[in-house]
Design an enzyme around this catalytic site. Structure first.
Site, PDB file in Angstrom:
ATOM      1  N   ARG A 225       0.816  -1.198  -0.050  1.00 31.01           N
ATOM      2  CA  ARG A 225      -0.095  -0.053  -0.039  1.00 31.01           C
ATOM      3  C   ARG A 225       0.930   1.263  -0.031  1.00 31.01           C
ATOM      4  O   ARG A 225       1.906   1.344   0.695  1.00 31.01           O
ATOM      5  CB  ARG A 225      -0.843   0.099   1.348  1.00 31.01           C
ATOM      6  N   HIS A 273       1.073  -0.511 -10.419  1.00 30.13           N
ATOM      7  CA  HIS A 273       0.249  -1.347  -9.613  1.00 30.13           C
ATOM      8  C   HIS A 273      -0.016  -2.659 -10.482  1.00 30.13           C
ATOM      9  O   HIS A 273      -1.371  -2.790 -10.606  1.00 30.13           O
ATOM     10  CB  HIS A 273      -1.093  -0.423  -9.451  1.00 30.13           C
TER      11      HIS A 273
END
Length: 310
Positions: A225, A273
């Protein structure tokens, strides 16, 4: 009794998940109706993506569970209208993808691949890496993804340590837990992999102080994260050489703005990502198994601990 299942996710996912879930639920012998529209008080299960727009669960008075399509549930876990069980996505396809990505980048750093790929200067300078058993890799976060990565790296004979907020035991891995043991884990971490959840307690786990604890020239890999890292502290540590290089797949703002200094820093690798992605074939199996369990009166899998935040 027929279970009414609301699919609340981006419209383009419906034609992908609808036939898969229909097949799996039928094979499991579940009586069901699956759709994208129901009267709220007729819904038994919500198959949920946080970007679907559904925020108010109060009208869903018959609801038995919300089953997330995402591994990350930080945007929903504190929703006061959600009072039924919430299950996060723990998908063996996602886990396998993450493990492959992490192992690949650990090996890239361990073997010094960047140097041989980018520097072709005609100078013959043998500099073999140590054996994996002499390289310490620390996994911060020992949930399903962290444990899988730790086991895979241990199988390659890396000296693997791990840190988590609560106690864990993984064969072949030296496990630390609790805030007071984070320092001990980081002081040994030549390569640190961040796979912690995004909670108030984990924000800025890597900051100016904790980065300074790591061996000089250590490497950071973050597929977890974005908020786990204090960006300014990391940039400063990279500039001084305290951190040798960082590979970052997740960010506080995504897509990462074109003006962000990570893009141009010579010691940062940005990936968009892509470390792992939920695979519909396998994630639909996880969702349908939880629906089968709910209808059979069995415990749900992968339930979120609201107090812990994951």
């Amino acid at each position: 009794m027929t279970a009414n299942i609301l699919f609340s996710a981006r419209p383009e996912l419906w034609p992908v998940y609808q036939p898969l879930m229909t097949q799996y639920l039928t094979n499991a012998g579940v009586a069901f109706q699956l759709g994208t529209k129901f009267e709220p008080d007729q819904v038994d299960y919500v198959v949920y993506a946080p970007n679907s727009g559904l925020r108010d669960f109060a009208p869903y008075t018959r609801l038995k569970a919300v089953l997330s399509l995402w591994a990350g549930i930080e945007s929903i876990v504190e929703n006061d209208t959600l009072t039924v069980p919430l299950a996060r996505m723990v998908d063996h396809g996602l886990t396998q993808g993450m493990t492959e990505w992490v192992v690949g980048h650990v090996l890239r750093y361990h073997l010094g691949m960047d140097r041989h790929i980018t520097v072709q200067d005609g100078v013959w300078a043998p500099d073999p890496p140590p054996l994996a058993s002499d390289r310490t890799v620390c996994i911060l976060g020992l949930g399903a993804l962290g444990e899988a990565a730790a086991r895979a790296l241990s199988a390659l004979n890396f000296n693997v340590t791990g840190w988590s907020r609560s106690a864990k035991a993984i064969p072949g891995v030296t496990c630390f837990h609790g805030e007071d043991r984070l320092r001990a884990a980081l002081t040994q971490a030549e390569i640190a992999v961040l796979l912690l959840p995004d909670t108030p307690a984990t924000e800025n786990t890597l900051n100016a102080e904790t980065l300074s604890l790591m061996p000089k020239g250590a490497h950071i890999i973050n597929p977890g994260r974005g908020p786990l890292i204090d960006d300014q502290a990391l940039l400063a540590a990279l500039d001084t050489g305290q951190i040798g290089h960082a590979t970052l797949d997740v960010f506080r703002v995504e897509p990462l703005p074109a003006s962000h200094p990570y893009w141009t820093h010579p010691n940062v690798t940005v990936t968009p990502h892509i470390a792992s992605e939920t695979r519909p074939v396998t994630s639909a199996q996880v969702i349908c198994e939880n629906i089968r369990r709910g209808e059979a009166g069995e415990p749900f899998l992968h339930l979120v601990d609201r107090e812990m935040g994951y």
